[in-house]
Design an enzyme around this catalytic site. Structure first.
Site, PDB file in Angstrom:
ATOM      1  N   ASP A   1       0.721  -1.305  -0.068  1.00 19.63           N
ATOM      2  CA  ASP A   1      -0.190   0.002  -0.096  1.00 19.63           C
ATOM      3  C   ASP A   1       0.911   1.432  -0.066  1.00 19.63           C
ATOM      4  O   ASP A   1       0.428   2.354   0.290  1.00 19.63           O
ATOM      5  CB  ASP A   1      -0.892  -0.086   1.111  1.00 19.63           C
ATOM      6  CG  ASP A   1      -0.150  -0.193   2.516  1.00 19.63           C
ATOM      7  OD1 ASP A   1       1.262  -0.531   2.563  1.00 19.63           O
ATOM      8  OD2 ASP A   1      -0.449   0.105   3.519  1.00 19.63           O
TER       9      ASP A   1
ATOM     10  N   HIS B   1      12.166  10.176 -23.018  1.00 18.65           N
ATOM     11  CA  HIS B   1      12.058   9.918 -24.488  1.00 18.65           C
ATOM     12  C   HIS B   1      10.730  10.537 -24.936  1.00 18.65           C
ATOM     13  O   HIS B   1       9.567  10.068 -24.737  1.00 18.65           O
ATOM     14  CB  HIS B   1      11.993   8.429 -24.525  1.00 18.65           C
ATOM     15  CG  HIS B   1      13.175   7.513 -24.095  1.00 18.65           C
ATOM     16  ND1 HIS B   1      13.301   6.410 -23.682  1.00 18.65           N
ATOM     17  CD2 HIS B   1      14.458   7.819 -24.029  1.00 18.65           C
ATOM     18  CE1 HIS B   1      14.300   5.955 -23.431  1.00 18.65           C
ATOM     19  NE2 HIS B   1      15.100   7.018 -23.625  1.00 18.65           N
TER      20      HIS B   1
ATOM     21  N   ARG C   1      29.830   5.369 -23.560  1.00 21.73           N
ATOM     22  CA  ARG C   1      28.729   6.079 -24.528  1.00 21.73           C
ATOM     23  C   ARG C   1      29.003   7.505 -23.942  1.00 21.73           C
ATOM     24  O   ARG C   1      29.330   7.872 -22.610  1.00 21.73           O
ATOM     25  CB  ARG C   1      27.486   5.631 -23.890  1.00 21.73           C
ATOM     26  CG  ARG C   1      26.396   6.577 -24.419  1.00 21.73           C
ATOM     27  CD  ARG C   1      24.851   5.846 -24.548  1.00 21.73           C
ATOM     28  NE  ARG C   1      24.407   5.629 -23.044  1.00 21.73           N
ATOM     29  CZ  ARG C   1      24.187   4.801 -22.506  1.00 21.73           C
ATOM     30  NH1 ARG C   1      24.549   3.711 -23.059  1.00 21.73           N
ATOM     31  NH2 ARG C   1      23.831   4.490 -21.209  1.00 21.73           N
TER      32      ARG C   1
ATOM     33  N   GLU D   1      23.902  10.316 -28.541  1.00 21.37           N
ATOM     34  CA  GLU D   1      24.478   9.395 -27.501  1.00 21.37           C
ATOM     35  C   GLU D   1      24.743   8.152 -28.126  1.00 21.37           C
ATOM     36  O   GLU D   1      24.569   7.040 -27.920  1.00 21.37           O
ATOM     37  CB  GLU D   1      23.338   9.054 -26.513  1.00 21.37           C
ATOM     38  CG  GLU D   1      22.041   8.671 -27.132  1.00 21.37           C
ATOM     39  CD  GLU D   1      21.107   8.392 -25.954  1.00 21.37           C
ATOM     40  OE1 GLU D   1      21.359   7.402 -25.286  1.00 21.37           O
ATOM     41  OE2 GLU D   1      20.045   8.859 -25.890  1.00 21.37           O
TER      42      GLU D   1
ATOM     43  N   GLU E   1      26.642  11.362 -24.063  1.00 21.24           N
ATOM     44  CA  GLU E   1      25.431  11.659 -24.321  1.00 21.24           C
ATOM     45  C   GLU E   1      25.293  13.253 -23.927  1.00 21.24           C
ATOM     46  O   GLU E   1      25.446  13.614 -22.813  1.00 21.24           O
ATOM     47  CB  GLU E   1      24.237  10.845 -23.649  1.00 21.24           C
ATOM     48  CG  GLU E   1      23.052  11.275 -23.848  1.00 21.24           C
ATOM     49  CD  GLU E   1      21.962  10.247 -23.242  1.00 21.24           C
ATOM     50  OE1 GLU E   1      22.191   9.537 -22.307  1.00 21.24           O
ATOM     51  OE2 GLU E   1      20.842  10.356 -23.779  1.00 21.24           O
TER      52      GLU E   1
ATOM     53  N   HIS F   1      22.519   0.420 -30.506  1.00 18.34           N
ATOM     54  CA  HIS F   1      21.295   1.204 -30.351  1.00 18.34           C
ATOM     55  C   HIS F   1      21.168   2.579 -31.210  1.00 18.34           C
ATOM     56  O   HIS F   1      22.159   2.642 -31.924  1.00 18.34           O
ATOM     57  CB  HIS F   1      21.145   1.858 -28.756  1.00 18.34           C
ATOM     58  CG  HIS F   1      22.402   2.399 -28.129  1.00 18.34           C
ATOM     59  ND1 HIS F   1      22.654   3.801 -28.509  1.00 18.34           N
ATOM     60  CD2 HIS F   1      23.182   2.119 -27.388  1.00 18.34           C
ATOM     61  CE1 HIS F   1      23.715   4.357 -27.939  1.00 18.34           C
ATOM     62  NE2 HIS F   1      24.324   3.238 -27.364  1.00 18.34           N
TER      63      HIS F   1
ATOM     64  N   HIS G   1      20.859  -1.174 -20.406  1.00 17.21           N
ATOM     65  CA  HIS G   1      19.995  -0.864 -19.345  1.00 17.21           C
ATOM     66  C   HIS G   1      20.282  -1.242 -17.774  1.00 17.21           C
ATOM     67  O   HIS G   1      19.559  -1.591 -16.868  1.00 17.21           O
ATOM     68  CB  HIS G   1      18.391  -1.205 -19.520  1.00 17.21           C
ATOM     69  CG  HIS G   1      17.942  -0.490 -20.824  1.00 17.21           C
ATOM     70  ND1 HIS G   1      17.017  -0.875 -21.216  1.00 17.21           N
ATOM     71  CD2 HIS G   1      18.242   0.558 -21.157  1.00 17.21           C
ATOM     72  CE1 HIS G   1      16.637  -0.127 -22.357  1.00 17.21           C
ATOM     73  NE2 HIS G   1      17.520   0.838 -22.365  1.00 17.21           N
TER      74      HIS G   1
ATOM     75  N   TYR H   1      30.208  -0.748 -27.262  1.00 18.59           N
ATOM     76  CA  TYR H   1      30.221  -1.725 -26.113  1.00 18.59           C
ATOM     77  C   TYR H   1      30.965  -3.198 -26.650  1.00 18.59           C
ATOM     78  O   TYR H   1      30.405  -3.913 -27.620  1.00 18.59           O
ATOM     79  CB  TYR H   1      28.832  -2.030 -25.797  1.00 18.59           C
ATOM     80  CG  TYR H   1      28.217  -0.756 -25.665  1.00 18.59           C
ATOM     81  CD1 TYR H   1      28.222   0.127 -24.666  1.00 18.59           C
ATOM     82  CD2 TYR H   1      27.457  -0.045 -26.796  1.00 18.59           C
ATOM     83  CE1 TYR H   1      27.330   1.211 -24.310  1.00 18.59           C
ATOM     84  CE2 TYR H   1      26.774   0.959 -26.548  1.00 18.59           C
ATOM     85  CZ  TYR H   1      26.630   1.723 -25.362  1.00 18.59           C
ATOM     86  OH  TYR H   1      26.275   2.756 -25.240  1.00 18.59           O
TER      87      TYR H   1
ATOM     88  N   ASP I   1      19.057  14.359 -19.532  1.00 16.55           N
ATOM     89  CA  ASP I   1      19.647  12.906 -20.037  1.00 16.55           C
ATOM     90  C   ASP I   1      20.996  13.021 -20.542  1.00 16.55           C
ATOM     91  O   ASP I   1      21.207  13.762 -21.669  1.00 16.55           O
ATOM     92  CB  ASP I   1      18.705  12.558 -21.155  1.00 16.55           C
ATOM     93  CG  ASP I   1      19.112  11.058 -21.375  1.00 16.55           C
ATOM     94  OD1 ASP I   1      19.881  10.378 -20.613  1.00 16.55           O
ATOM     95  OD2 ASP I   1      18.448  10.577 -22.287  1.00 16.55           O
TER      96      ASP I   1
HETATM   97  N1  GLY Z   1      18.765   7.356 -20.193  1.00 20.82           N
HETATM   98  C1  GLY Z   1      17.878   6.829 -21.254  1.00 20.82           C
HETATM   99  C2  GLY Z   1      18.712   7.300 -22.568  1.00 20.82           C
HETATM  100  O1  GLY Z   1      19.751   7.335 -22.548  1.00 20.82           O
HETATM  101  O2  GLY Z   1      17.850   7.091 -23.382  1.00 20.82           O
HETATM  102 MN    MN Z   2      19.075   9.355 -24.020  1.00 24.71          MN
HETATM  103 MN    MN Z   3      20.808   8.659 -21.246  1.00 24.86          MN
END
Ligand code: GLY
Ligand code: MN
Ligand code: MN
Length: 433
Positions: free
Chosen positions: A36, A356, A400, A379, A402, A345, A238, A383, A266
């Site tokens: 709860d 997003h 990465r 970004e 970004e 990606h 992720h 890898y 982000d």
């Molecule tokens: N952290 C989520 C992305 O980079 O899309």
């Molecule tokens: Mn992102």
């Molecule tokens: Mn990100």
């Protein structure tokens, strides 16, 4: 954000729809984390975008018409006892006096009031197929026995609101850009703290705490679960466990951004746990950095959304070829998407109230062109798995970088520009030069 901004948005969306129409948007529900215990409430972005109203159990109705259309809010009534437990409520009176609703009703009355509001409307715009209970509710109001018989034959059409509203949200106003700059600034400071504080044998969660601290200091919170991945964990796209020890000689990848006043940041940086990049790490880092800078350079009015990705793919493929991690003909490798083993990606996404963010990436099956006021992330990453064909010193490296980029005529503006990403500047910040 000023009340006028919300009013301007309501007027703009009402101008875009036909006469005899109506817009309906429900608020977000309260969600439980376990048993709860509820998560902190976060209003639905579409609902907030048009109201600035941050209470659950509410519903927005907009009815276009002269002179400025009608703005109706259904919301929770004031309740002394509930407010003592859960916090202040506006009540219908507050919805009118503080949020400029023309009319407001208790949410309990909704089944009585909605059929009457709906009955003369031909087109009903709402967030279709997002919540099946709400789809059912709309249908039940439309088929209510309270609708007058003469209106029963009147054909009503349900239309998805998403396309219209999300196209509007894709173009950020000056006020929105200011809010996003602030979210970026808070996250930049948190990344700087993490870069300065990291030491071998710390745990990933200790670095994560820098973000919680810095975000809450400014009444912001995470806009997504932060990724703090040391060594091979950086290769898990992720990764959110953030519970491993950071090893001397490894890199750590941090992807973390905040939400401040309903606008998100982000940002990702990757840096050496001990303050010094190894030669092999630098080989990969420099490819990602070149890919990112070249991709950012493509975020210009007139280019299309996929131009930066195409650019990143080219730089990464060439870089991996030069290092011997890919072998063969450059054009063939691109054609066969050989780079996907290491770069699996896409290069970016819209960002705004949602990380997003909403807004179509294609129009009529063609990539959309960048226009002023859009904001995208850039970004790229590499890898490297631990396959036997990979030289030992490159195995398990994940990198990465970004940033968030505002489209501004011919000069892409990097909203997170002040955060270091040049390897020498990172090492300097870490105090190791
Ligand atoms: N952290 C989520 C992305 O980079 O899309
Ligand atoms: Mn992102
Ligand atoms: Mn990100």
């Amino acid at each position: 954000m000023h009340k006028l901004e919300f009013q301007t948005r309501r007027q703009q969306v009402m101008r875009m729809i036909e006469d005899h129409s109506m817009i309906i948007i429900p608020s977000a529900p309260l969600r439980n984390r376990s048993r709860d215990i509820a998560y902190r409430f976060r209003q639905d972005s579409d609902f907030y975008y048009l109201t600035g109203f941050n209470e659950p159990n509410s519903l927005l109705v907009l009815v276009p018409g002269r002179p400025e259309g009608e703005f109706i809010l259904f919301c929770q009534e004031r309740d002394k006892i509930k407010e003592q437990w859960e916090g202040k409520r506006s009540g219908p009176e507050g919805a009118m006096s503080n949020f400029n609703a023309h009319d407001a009703y208790p949410i309990e009355d909704i089944d009585e009031v909605m059929p009457a509001l709906l009955q003369s409307k031909k087109y009903i715009y709402y967030p279709m197929h997002r919540d099946s209970d709400f789809d059912t509710k709309i249908n039940s109001w439309m088929n209510s026995k309270d609708i007058k018989p003469k209106n029963k034959h009147h054909r009503q059409e349900l239309i998805s609101l998403d396309h219209l509203l999300h196209d509007m949200r894709l173009f950020k106003s000056k006020t929105e850009i200011t809010a996003i700059r602030k979210a970026a600034k808070i996250a930049v400071k948190a990344h700087e703290n993490a870069i300065k504080r990291v030491r071998p044998n710390m745990f990933e969660y200790e670095l994560e705490s820098e973000f919680i601290y810095e975000f809450r200091k400014f009444n912001a919170e995470h806009s997504y679960n932060p990724i703090v991945g040391g060594g091979a964990n950086a290769c898990i796209l992720h990764y959110v466990a953030n519970d491993s020890e950071l090893k001397d000689g490894d890199l750590v990848l941090i992807d973390a951004g905040c939400e401040s006043n309903y606008y998100a940041s982000d940002i990702t940086r990757t840096f050496p746990v001990n303050g010094r990049f190894s030669e092999a790490q630098l080989d990969i880092y420099n490819i990602v950095l070149e890919a990112q800078l070249s991709a950012i350079d493509k975020v210009r009015k007139g280019n299309h959304f996929n131009d930066p990705h195409n650019e990143a793919v080219k730089v990464i493929t060439q870089g991996l070829l030069d290092l011997g991690l890919l072998n063969g003909n450059f054009s063939k490798l691109i054609e066969n998407e050989a780079y996907r083993r290491f770069f699996m990606h896409r290069t970016g996404h819209w960002i705004g109230m949602d990380v997003h963010d909403v807004g179509d990436y294609k129009v009529d099956d063609e990539w959309r062109f960048f226009e002023n006021g859009m904001i995208t992330t850039i970004e790229p990453g590499i890898y490297i798995d631990d396959g036997k064909d990979i030289p030992k010193h490159y195995r398990n490296i994940g990198i990465r970088i970004e940033d968030m980029i505002l489209v501004k005529n011919n000069t892409p503006e990097v909203l997170s520009q002040s955060l270091v990403k040049d390897p020498a500047a990172i090492e300097l910040m870490m105090g190791n030069q």
